[in-house]
Design a protein around this motif. Sequence first.
Motif, PDB file in Angstrom:
ATOM      1  N   VAL A   1       0.835  -1.206   0.000  1.00  0.00           N
ATOM      2  CA  VAL A   1       0.000   0.000   0.000  1.00  0.00           C
ATOM      3  C   VAL A   1       0.868   1.254   0.000  1.00  0.00           C
ATOM      4  CG1 VAL A   1      -1.752   1.273   1.300  1.00  0.00           C
ATOM      5  CG2 VAL A   1      -1.895  -1.221   1.142  1.00  0.00           C
TER       6      VAL A   1
ATOM      7  N   ALA B   1      -6.006   4.476   3.259  1.00  0.00           N
ATOM      8  CA  ALA B   1      -5.753   3.199   2.582  1.00  0.00           C
ATOM      9  C   ALA B   1      -5.222   2.159   3.566  1.00  0.00           C
ATOM     10  CB  ALA B   1      -4.760   3.398   1.439  1.00  0.00           C
TER      11      ALA B   1
ATOM     12  N   GLY C   1      -6.636  -1.853   0.034  1.00  0.00           N
ATOM     13  CA  GLY C   1      -5.985  -0.555   0.177  1.00  0.00           C
ATOM     14  C   GLY C   1      -5.512  -0.007  -1.157  1.00  0.00           C
TER      15      GLY C   1
ATOM     16  N   PHE D   1      -8.418   1.374  -3.270  1.00  0.00           N
ATOM     17  CA  PHE D   1      -8.792   2.723  -2.832  1.00  0.00           C
ATOM     18  C   PHE D   1      -7.815   3.768  -3.360  1.00  0.00           C
ATOM     19  CE2 PHE D   1      -7.994   6.027   0.415  1.00  0.00           C
ATOM     20  CZ  PHE D   1      -9.180   6.745   0.277  1.00  0.00           C
ATOM     21  N   LEU D   2      -6.509   3.485  -3.270  1.00  0.00           N
ATOM     22  CA  LEU D   2      -5.502   4.441  -3.747  1.00  0.00           C
ATOM     23  C   LEU D   2      -5.642   4.715  -5.237  1.00  0.00           C
ATOM     24  CD1 LEU D   2      -2.334   3.166  -1.852  1.00  0.00           C
ATOM     25  CD2 LEU D   2      -3.440   5.387  -1.542  1.00  0.00           C
TER      26      LEU D   2
END
Length: 425
Positions: free
Chosen positions: A275, A292, A326, A329-330
Amino acid sequence: MEKNSPIYRDYVEILKRELVPAMGCTEPIAIAYCAAKARAVLGCLPDKVIVAASGNIIKNVKSVIVPNTGGRKGIEAAAAIGIVAGDEEAGLEVIARAKEEDKAKLADYLSRTAINVELALTENVLDIHVQVSNGEDTAEVHIVNEHTNIVRIVRNGEILLAKEIVNVVDDGKPDYEFLTIKDIYDFAMTCDLNDVREILDRQIAYNTAIAAEGLKNDYGANIGKTLLKAYGHDVRIRARAKAAAGSDARMGGCELPVVINSGSGNQGMTVSLPVIEYAGEVGADRETLYRALLLSNLVTLHEKEGIGRLSAYCGAISAGVGAGAGIAFLCGGDYKMIVHTIVNALAITSGIVCDGAKASCAAKIAAAVDAGILGFEMYRNGQQFYDGEGLVRKGVENTIRNISRLGRIGMKETDKEIISMMIGK
């Protein structure tokens, strides 16, 4: 999510309890801690030591190098370093600040001290019982369920501490039943970052440092270095390599601490390092990285709660799924994309077995992170696994429940066979 709600407070408390530093693989460190506590209760250096441990503890200590022992492996080394150099008040950092003069005593202590290891006759997956003696004086310390959860202390037959062994370790433990993917997403998006900043900053700093160490020096099978050499420096490779390199170093006896997840350093590195690498690639700011990491950590904790701390199911797989969430999401993913990433990733690698802590954990981590990334890329490209395909069920929670059942119940006999083979039965 409302900041004053019980769920919000429990989520913050879960992160505080779970994302803690540990030096060395957590199972040998738990033995070192138990032995250090037993020595302190005895009041002197013991000349006889008996360590009775559950099968899952034995398999996770057998092949991993214990830090500060000069490259030694196994339960005897873990117990001995805890006794001669451990700080019994430091929990999972019991040998993190061992003095050089104390470490120098290890070889002599091992050569002249009887340290006997036994398979504990117990139903508890995580169970460590250390008995020490010197002359007529004796002491014993018993740990169950969690790596530092002492349930019994005895000195010369006098019971100094006795706790009931229950599934919930203490009354102050937050309610993990509150964990759901929907609430985890809500919490991660709305959390007051001042409540978690210190925890996440420590995870970023510690785990990044050990990954750099793993890529710089020679540890284990050098999986992190091999990935970069063989496949190049694309972010998908770097994400796998960083997590693998951290494991290379940790399994190879590196003395740097990591921030763990679900009681495991390998899982702590797997949920965080990919991440962090993706955040740098996409130019995410610190706040976005924090959110994240909240997703990746809590998704993994949710998966592991149903499976258990130790099992035949490789914990890195759960952590790789968390990392995939994570990363999704990023890369701009919403709740729907994160849900499908989790389900896809679970369908790809579930079933990889845990045969103890050792150098090959780094390779399993690389595979787990790859599955997390592929789960995300599948959905980003319009692909997914559907209800009824294997263990996949409609609804992310239903799929997680199936995987939990597989790891906790379905693989119980597998776990026994793995342990029997590893201890030569």
